[in-house]
Design an enzyme around this catalytic site. Structure first.
Site, PDB file in Angstrom:
ATOM      1  N   ARG A  99     -67.009 -64.092 -12.443  1.00  0.00           N
ATOM      2  CA  ARG A  99     -65.616 -64.303 -12.001  1.00  0.00           C
ATOM      3  C   ARG A  99     -64.991 -65.513 -12.714  1.00  0.00           C
ATOM      4  NH1 ARG A  99     -62.285 -68.179 -10.262  1.00  0.00           N
ATOM      5  NH2 ARG A  99     -63.994 -69.095  -9.068  1.00  0.00           N
ATOM      6  N   ASP A 100     -65.397 -66.703 -12.349  1.00  0.00           N
ATOM      7  CA  ASP A 100     -64.787 -67.903 -12.948  1.00  0.00           C
ATOM      8  C   ASP A 100     -65.059 -67.928 -14.446  1.00  0.00           C
ATOM      9  OD1 ASP A 100     -63.422 -70.285 -13.004  1.00  0.00           O
ATOM     10  OD2 ASP A 100     -64.803 -71.395 -11.727  1.00  0.00           O
ATOM     11  N   CYS A 141     -60.200 -72.216 -15.845  1.00  0.00           N
ATOM     12  CA  CYS A 141     -59.155 -71.614 -15.024  1.00  0.00           C
ATOM     13  C   CYS A 141     -57.916 -71.397 -15.882  1.00  0.00           C
ATOM     14  CB  CYS A 141     -58.834 -72.530 -13.842  1.00  0.00           C
ATOM     15  SG  CYS A 141     -57.458 -71.938 -12.853  1.00  0.00           S
TER      16      CYS A 141
HETATM   17  C1  LIG Z   1     -51.463 -65.269  -5.389  1.00  0.00           C
HETATM   18  C2  LIG Z   1     -50.585 -64.439  -6.293  1.00  0.00           C
HETATM   19  C3  LIG Z   1     -50.863 -62.963  -6.133  1.00  0.00           C
HETATM   20  C4  LIG Z   1     -49.151 -64.714  -5.913  1.00  0.00           C
HETATM   21  O1  LIG Z   1     -48.288 -64.169  -6.902  1.00  0.00           O
HETATM   22  P1  LIG Z   1     -46.793 -63.802  -6.551  1.00  0.00           P
HETATM   23  O2  LIG Z   1     -46.172 -63.297  -7.810  1.00  0.00           O
HETATM   24  O3  LIG Z   1     -46.162 -64.967  -5.851  1.00  0.00           O
HETATM   25  O4  LIG Z   1     -47.041 -62.610  -5.502  1.00  0.00           O
HETATM   26  P2  LIG Z   1     -46.079 -61.712  -4.670  1.00  0.00           P
HETATM   27  O5  LIG Z   1     -46.678 -61.589  -3.309  1.00  0.00           O
HETATM   28  O6  LIG Z   1     -44.663 -62.169  -4.812  1.00  0.00           O
HETATM   29  O7  LIG Z   1     -46.217 -60.292  -5.406  1.00  0.00           O
HETATM   30  C5  LIG Z   1     -45.783 -60.119  -6.737  1.00  0.00           C
HETATM   31  C6  LIG Z   1     -46.506 -58.931  -7.354  1.00  0.00           C
HETATM   32  O8  LIG Z   1     -47.915 -59.202  -7.387  1.00  0.00           O
HETATM   33  C7  LIG Z   1     -48.598 -58.172  -6.666  1.00  0.00           C
HETATM   34  N1  LIG Z   1     -49.713 -58.808  -5.943  1.00  0.00           N
HETATM   35  C8  LIG Z   1     -49.644 -59.788  -5.022  1.00  0.00           C
HETATM   36  N2  LIG Z   1     -50.868 -60.100  -4.584  1.00  0.00           N
HETATM   37  C9  LIG Z   1     -51.734 -59.282  -5.231  1.00  0.00           C
HETATM   38  C10 LIG Z   1     -53.138 -59.135  -5.177  1.00  0.00           C
HETATM   39  N3  LIG Z   1     -53.903 -59.896  -4.408  1.00  0.00           N
HETATM   40  N4  LIG Z   1     -53.701 -58.211  -5.977  1.00  0.00           N
HETATM   41  C11 LIG Z   1     -52.954 -57.432  -6.771  1.00  0.00           C
HETATM   42  N5  LIG Z   1     -51.597 -57.536  -6.872  1.00  0.00           N
HETATM   43  C12 LIG Z   1     -51.006 -58.455  -6.101  1.00  0.00           C
HETATM   44  C13 LIG Z   1     -47.569 -57.565  -5.738  1.00  0.00           C
HETATM   45  O9  LIG Z   1     -47.929 -56.251  -5.417  1.00  0.00           O
HETATM   46  C14 LIG Z   1     -46.337 -57.642  -6.593  1.00  0.00           C
HETATM   47  O10 LIG Z   1     -46.421 -56.602  -7.559  1.00  0.00           O
HETATM   48  P3  LIG Z   1     -45.089 -55.921  -8.176  1.00  0.00           P
HETATM   49  O11 LIG Z   1     -44.331 -55.420  -6.979  1.00  0.00           O
HETATM   50  O12 LIG Z   1     -44.370 -57.000  -8.920  1.00  0.00           O
HETATM   51  O13 LIG Z   1     -45.649 -54.850  -9.059  1.00  0.00           O
HETATM   52  C15 LIG Z   1     -50.766 -64.831  -7.788  1.00  0.00           C
HETATM   53  O14 LIG Z   1     -50.308 -66.140  -7.951  1.00  0.00           O
HETATM   54  C16 LIG Z   1     -52.190 -64.743  -8.221  1.00  0.00           C
HETATM   55  O15 LIG Z   1     -52.762 -63.668  -8.306  1.00  0.00           O
HETATM   56  N6  LIG Z   1     -52.810 -65.907  -8.533  1.00  0.00           N
HETATM   57  C17 LIG Z   1     -54.224 -65.940  -8.847  1.00  0.00           C
HETATM   58  C18 LIG Z   1     -54.486 -66.970  -9.877  1.00  0.00           C
HETATM   59  C19 LIG Z   1     -55.951 -67.006 -10.152  1.00  0.00           C
HETATM   60  O16 LIG Z   1     -56.674 -66.033 -10.003  1.00  0.00           O
HETATM   61  N7  LIG Z   1     -56.406 -68.173 -10.604  1.00  0.00           N
HETATM   62  C20 LIG Z   1     -57.784 -68.351 -10.954  1.00  0.00           C
HETATM   63  C21 LIG Z   1     -58.694 -68.367  -9.746  1.00  0.00           C
HETATM   64  S1  LIG Z   1     -58.720 -69.945  -8.921  1.00  0.00           S
HETATM   65  C22 LIG Z   1     -59.892 -70.818  -9.785  1.00  0.00           C
HETATM   66  O17 LIG Z   1     -60.391 -70.378 -10.781  1.00  0.00           O
HETATM   67  C23 LIG Z   1     -60.327 -72.129  -9.234  1.00  0.00           C
HETATM   68  C24 LIG Z   1     -61.695 -72.082  -8.555  1.00  0.00           C
HETATM   69  C25 LIG Z   1     -61.676 -71.196  -7.310  1.00  0.00           C
HETATM   70  O18 LIG Z   1     -62.678 -71.544  -9.442  1.00  0.00           O
HETATM   71  C26 LIG Z   1     -62.118 -73.495  -8.134  1.00  0.00           C
HETATM   72  C27 LIG Z   1     -61.769 -74.565  -9.176  1.00  0.00           C
HETATM   73  O19 LIG Z   1     -62.496 -74.752 -10.173  1.00  0.00           O
HETATM   74  O20 LIG Z   1     -60.725 -75.186  -8.972  1.00  0.00           O
END
Ligand SMILES: CC(C)(COP(=O)([O-])OP(=O)([O-])OC[C@H]1O[C@@H](n2cnc3c(N)ncnc32)[C@H](O)[C@@H]1OP(=O)([O-])[O-])[C@@H](O)C(=O)NCCC(=O)NCCSC(=O)C[C@@](C)(O)CC(=O)[O-]
Length: 302
Positions: free
Chosen positions: A15-16, A240
């Site tokens: 994943r990460d 990330c």
């Molecule tokens: C949170 C959101 C979804 C908000 O994103 P948003 O654009 O604000 O979401 P929304 O609710 O307004 O929806 C917009 C569109 O996204 C879709 N949508 C909405 N939610 C989902 C979902 N769950 N799965 C699939 N689709 C989704 C939804 O259906 C819609 O689709 P459209 O109508 O435009 O076709 C977005 O910002 C996002 O996906 N962010 C994820 C970023 C990410 O994955 N970052 C990396 C992981 S974190 C990390 O690595 C750190 C960690 C954990 O390892 C620890 C560290 O080291 O810090």
């Protein structure tokens, strides 16, 4: 505090590790990586994330990967979930655990999940309740627990605040994440102690990126506090997408080498882990970021 005699490692490589890869990695390769990690003795693997494919295209095959893994008894499979929509998709794939992810930095929260810290907690609240009702264990990640690419240094109080909010909504475990790898041992200890105000030693883990080469030192500093659970990524894969310039997690092979060298049990076969790292590094067409794996691999060839 005596050092723990055993450590649990969660490999977050699938994943990460892979979420930030520019070249699309086929589901079959991810599935094979999970298989190799469990063959090496990993008892928990963070398989994928149910985030928006527009934000993180590499994880768009989440359901396919979850359906393809050959689950082994005694191994736990976790997935990242940012909201209710992600949870609904994730639950169909029957993970053992979900990980909700918040940040100790407002700016990072906005860039990573497009909402404030407070909004993220409100999004997680029903997700945590639903997951726990289905007997899924819920971990929480606190990103930017030491430093943020947009806000700079983060005070431990901000980590404590997020940990408190996570505790209030029922998150069972928190991972203290040095997302951009800027932490040094004492700062990391302060961040962990902040989270320990709200979580016990059995409910906390370290998640250290190795951007500045501090991750092993930070791991040792965490062990000295009694922390015994860590995330790591095979071959040091990762980064990330919303933390530009941050490199991968500490390599699982390096952490295992450190721990075994100190007589701390992990249940992991380092040689098989090196094979897993070599498999994914070969696929990606580059060298492993693990110093220990590189040394052991070179030794094998000579
Ligand atoms: C949170 C959101 C979804 C908000 O994103 P948003 O654009 O604000 O979401 P929304 O609710 O307004 O929806 C917009 C569109 O996204 C879709 N949508 C909405 N939610 C989902 C979902 N769950 N799965 C699939 N689709 C989704 C939804 O259906 C819609 O689709 P459209 O109508 O435009 O076709 C977005 O910002 C996002 O996906 N962010 C994820 C970023 C990410 O994955 N970052 C990396 C992981 S974190 C990390 O690595 C750190 C960690 C954990 O390892 C620890 C560290 O080291 O810090």
């Amino acid at each position: 505090m005596p050092l723990p005699s055993r450590v649990k490692l969660v490999d977050v490589g699938p994943r990460d590790g892979l979420q930030n890869e520019k070249q699309m990695v086929p589901a079959a390769v991810k599935i094979e990586l999970v298989q190799r990690l469990q063959n090496a003795g990993l008892k928990e693997i963070e398989v994928t994330s149910f985030v928006s494919p527009k934000w993180v295209p590499q994880m768009a095959d989440n359901a396919e990967v979850m359906a393809g893994i050959a689950r082994q008894p005694g191994v736990r499979y976790s997935v990242l979930v940012p909201n209710q929509q992600g949870f609904e998709a994730a639950q169909k794939t029957q993970p053992d655990e979900i990980v909700v992810f918040a940040a100790a930095s407002e700016a990072f929260s906005q860039r990573n999940i497009n909402c404030s810290i407070a909004e993220s907690i409100e999004r997680f609240r029903p997700v945590v309740a639903a997951a726990r009702a289905q007997n899924m264990y819920v971990r929480g990640a606190i990103s930017c627990a030491v430093g943020c690419p947009y806000e700079g240094e983060i005070a431990p109080e901000r980590v404590a605040q997020v940990a408190r909010l996570m505790r209030e909504i029922g998150v069972q475990h928190v991972g203290v994440a040095d997302t951009i790898g800027v932490g040094t041992p004492l700062k990391v200890q302060r961040a962990l102690e902040a989270a320990l105000q709200h979580y016990g030693l059995d409910e906390i883990s370290g998640h250290f990126h190795d951007t500045y080469g501090q991750a092993l030192a930070n791991t040792l500093a965490a062990l000295q506090l009694g922390v015994w659970q860590f995330d790591a990524s095979v071959a040091g894969l990762g980064g990330c997408p919303y933390a530009k310039g941050a490199t991968g997690n500490v390599a699982t092979e390096d952490v295992v080498y450190l721990l075994h060298g100190m007589g701390i049990d992990t249940g992991i076969d380092l040689e098989l882990l090196v094979d897993a790292g070599q498999f994914i590094s070969d696929y990606l067409g580059r060298k492993s970021n693990s110093r220990a794996a590189t040394a052991l691999w070179t030794k094998r060839l000579n």
